[in-house]
Enzyme design. Structure first.
Site, PDB file in Angstrom:
ATOM      1  N   CYS A 252       0.738  -1.098   0.351  1.00 21.23           N
ATOM      2  CA  CYS A 252      -0.050  -0.561  -0.100  1.00 21.23           C
ATOM      3  C   CYS A 252       0.724   0.921  -0.156  1.00 21.23           C
ATOM      4  CB  CYS A 252      -0.984  -0.202   1.047  1.00 21.23           C
ATOM      5  SG  CYS A 252      -0.440   0.584   2.780  1.00 21.23           S
ATOM      6  N   HIS A 300      -2.560   0.981   7.011  1.00 19.24           N
ATOM      7  CA  HIS A 300      -2.831   1.532   5.440  1.00 19.24           C
ATOM      8  C   HIS A 300      -3.076   2.620   4.694  1.00 19.24           C
ATOM      9  CE1 HIS A 300      -4.291  -0.789   1.659  1.00 19.24           C
ATOM     10  NE2 HIS A 300      -5.308  -0.123   1.608  1.00 19.24           N
ATOM     11  N   HIS A 312      -5.706   1.977  -4.586  1.00 18.67           N
ATOM     12  CA  HIS A 312      -4.917   1.509  -3.423  1.00 18.67           C
ATOM     13  C   HIS A 312      -4.165  -0.184  -3.825  1.00 18.67           C
ATOM     14  CE1 HIS A 312      -7.565  -0.997  -1.161  1.00 18.67           C
ATOM     15  NE2 HIS A 312      -8.721  -0.424  -2.284  1.00 18.67           N
TER      16      HIS A 312
END
Length: 337
Positions: A252, A300, A312
């Site tokens: 991420c 995240h 993402h």
């Protein structure tokens, strides 16, 4: 004549007799036969239902919430390790000439001591003293003494600087040793949790995952944000690989770092650092190109596209894709640059 009657509760001739005991025996026989049939597989019994793909996905997502903070912590230690190793190398390059400089300075001081105080003035110095005028003789002697003093100060200064760099390098080396140990421990923990995820993924049917491309972006978007969005959207479909920063796979924070690096903005490969490297933006003021962070531990991050959408790298087993930001608890937004 009186009419003859049958005695009450007697069966007519030829009618079958069914005692109650016989009926009980028959029921028992039926139960035993049914049980035997079930044991032989003649009668189907409802089996426990296998978990659906969605249920397995939910299990993996739950396990990933446990894994991702570990991966991001690993990324943080690894990023700090790279910075400190670079600092240590730069200090080493500075220390090497300082060591030579201090050695030469000490040699010069030793040479002065030998020439002026042990063996007496050299021939050149003697000639200078003989030819010097009386009013300049004191100045020449003072100059020689001052020269020796300056040499001593030079050596003291060099040694002080060298000691400073040596001290800093020792601290960095100790920090690198600690972080290297942390990196090994985190890698072991990651490997353990990752093994559990692989077991879950192994039970999933093999399917082809298709992801939607990025939507059209409207509104105020900076030049850097446009470049970052374009770069991130070009990675849609690329696999998730923890610790990867491109160009063909990402985690991420690796994806957001890669996207903004193409726009000339460097972000650290760690969600917590990326949070601190951007300007705070409220959800109401968030616009395309901002970074959107999730969970209280900032484990995240994605690149916001507007309209509650982001691009993402979700997790292992799921490629880079566009999805809603409402699938996870939003921690906040940051604007790089």
């Amino acid at each position: 004549m009186p009419v003859a009657t049958m005695p009450p509760h007697r069966h007519a001739p030829g009618s079958p007799v069914r005692p109650r005991g016989l009926r009980r025996v028959a029921r028992r026989l039926i139960v035993l036969v049914a049980a035997a049939a079930v044991g032989a597989g003649m009668i189907a019994v409802p089996a426990q239902a296998e978990p659906t793909v969605d249920e397995i996905e939910a299990q993996i997502d739950k396990k990933w919430e446990e894994l991702e903070p570990t991966i991001e912590k690993y990324n943080k230690v690894r990023a700090q390790l790279a910075v400190n190793r670079k600092k240590s190398s730069e200090l080493q390059k500075k220390i090497e000439p300082l060591a030579l400089q201090s050695e030469l300075a000490l040699n010069r001081v030793g040479d002065l001591a030998s020439r002026y105080y042990m063996s007496g003035p050299s021939q050149e110095i003697g000639a200078l003293l003989v030819s010097a005028k009386p009013d300049t003789l004191t100045e020449q002697l003072t100059l020689l003494d001052r020269l020796a003093s300056q040499e001593r100060k030079q050596v003291e200064g060099v040694l002080a600087v060298r000691a400073k760099y040596d001290g800093e390098k020792q601290k960095l080396d100790a920090l690198i040793a600690t972080q290297t140990k942390q990196q090994s421990e985190l890698a072991a923990k990651k490997k353990q949790i990752d093994a559990e995820i692989k077991k879950l993924e192994a039970s999933m049917p093999k399917t082809t995952v298709k992801t939607a491309g990025c939507p059209t972006i409207n509104g105020v978007v900076s030049v850097a944000a446009r470049k970052a969005i374009k770069t991130a959207c070009q990675q849609v479909g690329d696999p998730y690989v923890w610790g990867a920063t491109g160009p063909n796979s990402f985690d991420c924070s690796g994806l957001t770092q890669y996207a903004y690096k193409s726009a000339g903005i460097y972000l650290t490969h760690h969600t917590g650092d990326q949070w601190n490297e951007g300007k705070a933006v409220s959800r109401a003021d968030a616009r395309a190109g901002d970074l959107v962070f999730f969970y209280s531990g900032l484990s995240h991050v994605g690149l916001y596209l507007g309209n509650n959408q982001m691009v993402h790298a979700p997790r292992a087993g799921k490629p880079v894709q566009v999805s809603s930001i409402n699938t996870m608890p939003v921690a906040g937004f940051r604007r790089p640059g």
